[in-house]
Design a protein around this motif. Structure first.
Motif, PDB file in Angstrom:
ATOM      1  N   UNK B 354      -2.521  56.990 -42.938  1.00 53.77           N
ATOM      2  CA  UNK B 354      -1.258  56.708 -43.404  1.00 53.77           C
ATOM      3  C   UNK B 354      -0.654  57.897 -44.026  1.00 53.77           C
ATOM      4  N   UNK B 355      -1.532  58.578 -44.747  1.00 55.39           N
ATOM      5  CA  UNK B 355      -0.890  59.939 -45.543  1.00 55.39           C
ATOM      6  C   UNK B 355      -0.694  61.318 -44.546  1.00 55.39           C
ATOM      7  N   UNK B 356      -1.461  61.301 -43.608  1.00 49.76           N
ATOM      8  CA  UNK B 356      -1.132  62.593 -42.766  1.00 49.76           C
ATOM      9  C   UNK B 356      -1.127  62.137 -41.210  1.00 49.76           C
ATOM     10  N   UNK B 357      -0.719  63.169 -40.383  1.00 50.41           N
ATOM     11  CA  UNK B 357      -0.651  62.888 -39.088  1.00 50.41           C
ATOM     12  C   UNK B 357      -2.068  63.126 -38.512  1.00 50.41           C
ATOM     13  N   UNK B 358      -2.610  62.298 -37.816  1.00 53.91           N
ATOM     14  CA  UNK B 358      -4.044  62.599 -37.219  1.00 53.91           C
ATOM     15  C   UNK B 358      -3.555  62.748 -35.776  1.00 53.91           C
ATOM     16  N   UNK B 359      -3.715  63.877 -35.248  1.00 50.22           N
ATOM     17  CA  UNK B 359      -3.259  64.098 -33.704  1.00 50.22           C
ATOM     18  C   UNK B 359      -4.376  63.789 -32.642  1.00 50.22           C
ATOM     19  N   UNK B 360      -5.418  64.483 -32.686  1.00 49.85           N
ATOM     20  CA  UNK B 360      -6.623  64.638 -31.497  1.00 49.85           C
ATOM     21  C   UNK B 360      -5.950  64.778 -30.242  1.00 49.85           C
ATOM     22  N   UNK B 361      -5.060  63.910 -29.899  1.00 44.92           N
ATOM     23  CA  UNK B 361      -4.727  63.924 -28.245  1.00 44.92           C
ATOM     24  C   UNK B 361      -3.554  63.062 -28.076  1.00 44.92           C
ATOM     25  N   UNK B 362      -3.034  63.279 -26.806  1.00 46.19           N
ATOM     26  CA  UNK B 362      -1.705  62.394 -26.765  1.00 46.19           C
ATOM     27  C   UNK B 362      -2.387  61.125 -26.000  1.00 46.19           C
ATOM     28  N   UNK B 363      -2.737  60.171 -26.759  1.00 40.89           N
ATOM     29  CA  UNK B 363      -3.468  59.191 -26.014  1.00 40.89           C
ATOM     30  C   UNK B 363      -3.046  57.772 -26.971  1.00 40.89           C
ATOM     31  N   UNK B 364      -2.240  56.941 -26.162  1.00 41.55           N
ATOM     32  CA  UNK B 364      -1.852  55.710 -26.904  1.00 41.55           C
ATOM     33  C   UNK B 364      -3.202  54.977 -27.235  1.00 41.55           C
ATOM     34  N   UNK B 365      -3.108  54.376 -28.415  1.00 38.36           N
ATOM     35  CA  UNK B 365      -3.868  53.296 -28.855  1.00 38.36           C
ATOM     36  C   UNK B 365      -5.398  54.000 -29.147  1.00 38.36           C
ATOM     37  N   UNK B 366      -5.603  55.296 -29.120  1.00 38.01           N
ATOM     38  CA  UNK B 366      -6.795  56.060 -29.712  1.00 38.01           C
ATOM     39  C   UNK B 366      -6.898  55.753 -31.020  1.00 38.01           C
ATOM     40  N   UNK B 367      -8.271  55.131 -31.362  1.00 33.54           N
ATOM     41  CA  UNK B 367      -8.675  54.814 -32.809  1.00 33.54           C
ATOM     42  C   UNK B 367      -9.290  56.239 -33.241  1.00 33.54           C
TER      43      UNK B 367
END
Lengths: 549, 549
Positions: B354-367
């Motif tokens: 909620x407080x930061x952007x977590x990117x990791x990948x361009x992947x919809x729905x990735x938890x």
């Protein structure tokens, strides 16, 4: 783009020198190149004025307005500076008058960090219709690139930006066509650096002058001022260059207003230096990338009007040195006349018209046989006047007899003694142009002149002037014939018509019956600030007893 | 435009200084501003290479080609130089490979005197589809201005011209959209000044290396070279700037290829100097108009990878001085971890996300709950490694126990002992990302790691990597787990797929099943030369025993 332009001049230099040499290789005048250098030395430093837009406008349909469009002020300019251009997206600002110069603006962030370039399309218009008429698909007869619209990509902001193309406009449309959802910004500090070589302030007309005359004079001065740049341009939007015919009328008006005689001198030297390898002054020349002539642009009426311009310059300035130096050029133009006048004193119109461009007017179907006959006689008279001022009439001693012969031929072959009108062509075409130029050529007595002019104005089928340029000579003919009321009426009706339609500057073409007329098949590409329309300034100020009451 | 850019920098300076101060006003690090200065002093002088187009191409439909379009050479480039561009009107030229830099050309008259400006539209494309896909109406999710098409008005010709916007392309489309019927001209001397800060020539791979690996390596080197400018850019077409995640992978590949360690150093200093007022490294920074950060761009996985980049830089260069100076920055990033790890050793994913952007990948729905848990442990390990190299592990003596606690929590809460897979979210989501990052974090034994990776690849519903960036970490996890054949197969299948589709450089996004995929809703705005896709260079050259046979 500025860099572009600089590069063009730098890189263009070589290629252009070739271009010039192809025109003036074995330059006819041994001083030809020196004259170009002299012209360049006379290049004026332009006066700069910073203009700020007055308001935000909307351009709305109005069948009574010029071309059906009217600019309505809807908000002060400051209201633009407080809001997001992303939300506004499109806006038109009004400079309050016609200006020629350079547009600059700032972009400032409202929130976020600019994370992408932005893209604008700016459209600059002299008249409202240019801002709302679609330019595509473009079917005009000349280059699409004349239209003053342009995309700009801005890679980094905030910042200050300047459009390096010189524009001529009153209205500026700003369309944002690319931006990012991750920041917002505004456009502000809009400025327009107006430039001109018209520096003096012409004297006020007497308070007693009729309002309409005052308005025509004011707009005429504005038109002239806008066209006075580093040469007498034909129009600051288009073609942005020196044409002999425009220069003649501008320099006449200049004598009675801004009095920048140095500019006239520069143009006379440039045209002389860039004349072709037979010594004929070409119709038009270019200043950039390097001064050069339009190869092979032989425009007969313009070449001959060079002499009239030089004579008027001498009369206005008494600058004998310049007139003496350029006298060989004037003398040489007479060879054009000798080439095409037959023994019977009549111009061989077919051959002249086949071998040269005869312009006279934007008027379809105009037969120019009588026009060129009259204009040649006028040019002979002017050149002889010039020779007398220089005490060299002996050098062209054959001219008076040639004038007589050509006048006789004109009367014998083109004058209808019954109607008192000049006719030409197999269809005995009757036009304002034919009467005007024969009278400019002094072919008729004052009485006969008055009859010709009165009759042509009464005549139903007579071809009327196609535009302001021809109107000048028609009015000059009326003045010459002491038809003062008619002269004032024609001037007031024609130019007053543009005033009534809201002109800020006078137009390249104007037909009271057709706002959309264009010599190029697409009215937005017309020039709406055109040199040859400034001529009322000359009439109103040279003949106060006619036009100021 | 160059002038524009200069003006932007000049005029932008003030406004930007304000912008910077808003980010680094009470700079967390007393040396913050000095670090930016140091970064600027390290700005590389770019290597310039003049490229001439190889041929004229036509772009034709081909359902088997990438995105359905293929560029077919139809004529040598010289054939363009002999003909009228007015008659040709539109042409596409091919540089023969992907380049980043500046386009220039000459215009030469064929006949007549240029009596008007001309207008071109140039379109620069990295892949064929960009030259033939209509850009309007534009519905992309980011700025339209990223697209590399632009109108240019040229007021004077002949001359030499240069487009001052830096472009990234292989193909250049030239459309003439405005010219005059009164003269003709040609375009020639097309040149493209390619720029890069990749100066060394990486050593050849052994002849015995499989062809496909050679190709992947070659294209990877090309991709890296193109992205190495005055910073490690994410892509030379877009976003043309420094992102921590891209820098991490680029600097890894750089160590085994171009070895421009100064560039890594510059980027590390710039990111440190532009960190926010709590000392957190932001996800991305900008070089122009002045170095500044993207205000509030808190990207958690990227901030933590700064530490891994610094550690790798030290390991590669043994530049203790730089590492010591920047150590406080690395140490400070650990506060991010401490803030979000609960007493139970588990990351408070909801709050972090909620407080930061977590990117990791361009992947919809990735938890990303397991991903961030694993990545934080990885960052702790890397930071502790760095501390040991600097002999300052005492400054972070709490780290080893924190690592233990977080590993335990990961196994207790996210690991499914039955399936041997990490799961997260209420729907027990299984993804490649979760397994990869837990293994990068050393949470599992080698045996268990192999099981997790083998099982996830067998698993039908497992969320696969969305693009090259995530594939890097997955392959790294395979290598780490001694699954060499699988690592080579994944690399060869994924990047080999781009090779087979004719890539000159590797792409920002690649989905073997969908050539038109775009994170921005419009595929022509994708970057087709993207830093995070260069990573095969690192794998192939660091692990020859795995990838070169």
């Amino acid at each position: 783009m500025n860099t572009l332009l600089k590069k063009t001049i730098a890189a263009g230099a070589l290629s252009i020198l070739l271009a010039i040499s192809s025109v003036t290789a074995q330059n006819y005048y041994k001083n030809g190149k020196a004259w170009v250098t002299k012209a360049e030395a006379l290049k004026p430093v332009l006066k700069e004025t910073i203009i700020e837009p007055k308001s935000i406008v909307e351009i709305v349909k109005n069948k009574d307005a010029f071309q059906g469009w009217e600019a309505k002020a809807v908000a002060p300019i400051d209201s633009l500076y407080d809001q997001s251009i992303r939300k506004l997206n499109s806006v038109i600002v009004d400079l309050g008058d016609h200006y020629t110069g350079y547009f600059s603006f700032d972009l400032a962030t409202i929130w976020g960090s600019p994370d992408s370039p932005v893209r604008f399309r700016f459209t600059f218009g002299e008249v409202p219709s240019e801002l709302v008429t679609p330019y595509e698909p473009f079917n005009g007869g000349i280059s699409r690139a004349w239209l003053q619209d342009q995309e700009y990509n801005i890679m980094y902001l905030p910042g200050s930006y300047k459009i390096d193309r010189r524009m001529a406009c009153r209205y500026i449309k700003i369309d944002l066509i690319g931006s990012s959802p991750y920041f917002d910004f505004k456009i502000n500090n809009l400025k327009f650096k107006a430039v001109t070589s018209a520096k003096n302030t012409p004297k006020e007309l007497p308070a007693s002058t009729p309002e309409m005359i005052k308005n025509i004079d004011k707009i005429g001065l504005n038109t002239l001022k806008e066209c006075m740049q580093t040469v007498y341009e034909d129009g600051p939007k288009r073609d942005r260059r020196l044409w002999v015919g425009d220069m003649y009328l501008e320099s006449l008006a200049n004598v009675y207003s801004f009095e920048n005689h140095e500019l006239t001198k520069r143009c006379l030297y440039m045209l002389a230096g860039l004349s072709d390898d037979e010594g004929y002054v070409l119709g038009t020349v270019f200043e950039a990338p390097e001064p050069h002539a339009q190869a092979g642009q032989r425009l007969m009426d313009y070449s001959l009007l060079y002499n009239a311009t030089l004579k008027e310059y001498l009369a206005a300035t008494n600058d004998m040195e310049t007139a003496k130096e350029l006298w060989p050029v004037a003398k040489r133009q007479l060879a054009i006349i000798n080439q095409y006048v037959s023994d019977n004193g009549l111009v061989d119109y077919e051959r002249a018209n086949g071998e040269w461009w005869l312009f006279f007017d934007w008027k379809d179907g105009l037969n120019k046989a009588a026009g060129i006959q009259g204009l040649m006689i006028f040019a002979l008279n002017e050149t002889y006047e010039l020779a007398k001022l220089l005490n060299v009439e002996n050098e062209i001693s054959e001219v008076p007899s040639l004038i007589k012969k050509m006048k006789r031929a004109a009367l014998k072959n083109m004058y209808n003694f019954k109607t008192g009108l000049f006719e030409c062509g197999d269809d005995h075409q009757i036009s304002y142009a034919s009467q005007a130029w024969m009278i400019m050529g002094d072919v008729l007595s004052e009485k006969a002149s008055q009859k010709a002019l009165a009759n042509v104005m009464k005549h139903q089928e007579a071809l009327q002037p196609g535009g302001p340029y021809m109107y000048h000579y028609f009015i000059q003919a009326l003045v010459k014939s002491n038809m003062y009321d008619e002269a004032k009426t024609v001037l007031t009706d024609f130019w007053g018509g543009m005033v009534d339609k809201g002109a800020d500057t006078f137009w390249e073409v104007y037909d009271p019956t057709n706002d959309l007329i264009s010599p190029y098949g697409f009215f937005p590409i017309n020039s709406y600030c055109h040199a040859w329309s400034c001529t009322p300034v000359y009439f109103i100020r040279k003949y106060p007893e006619i036009f100021q009451k």
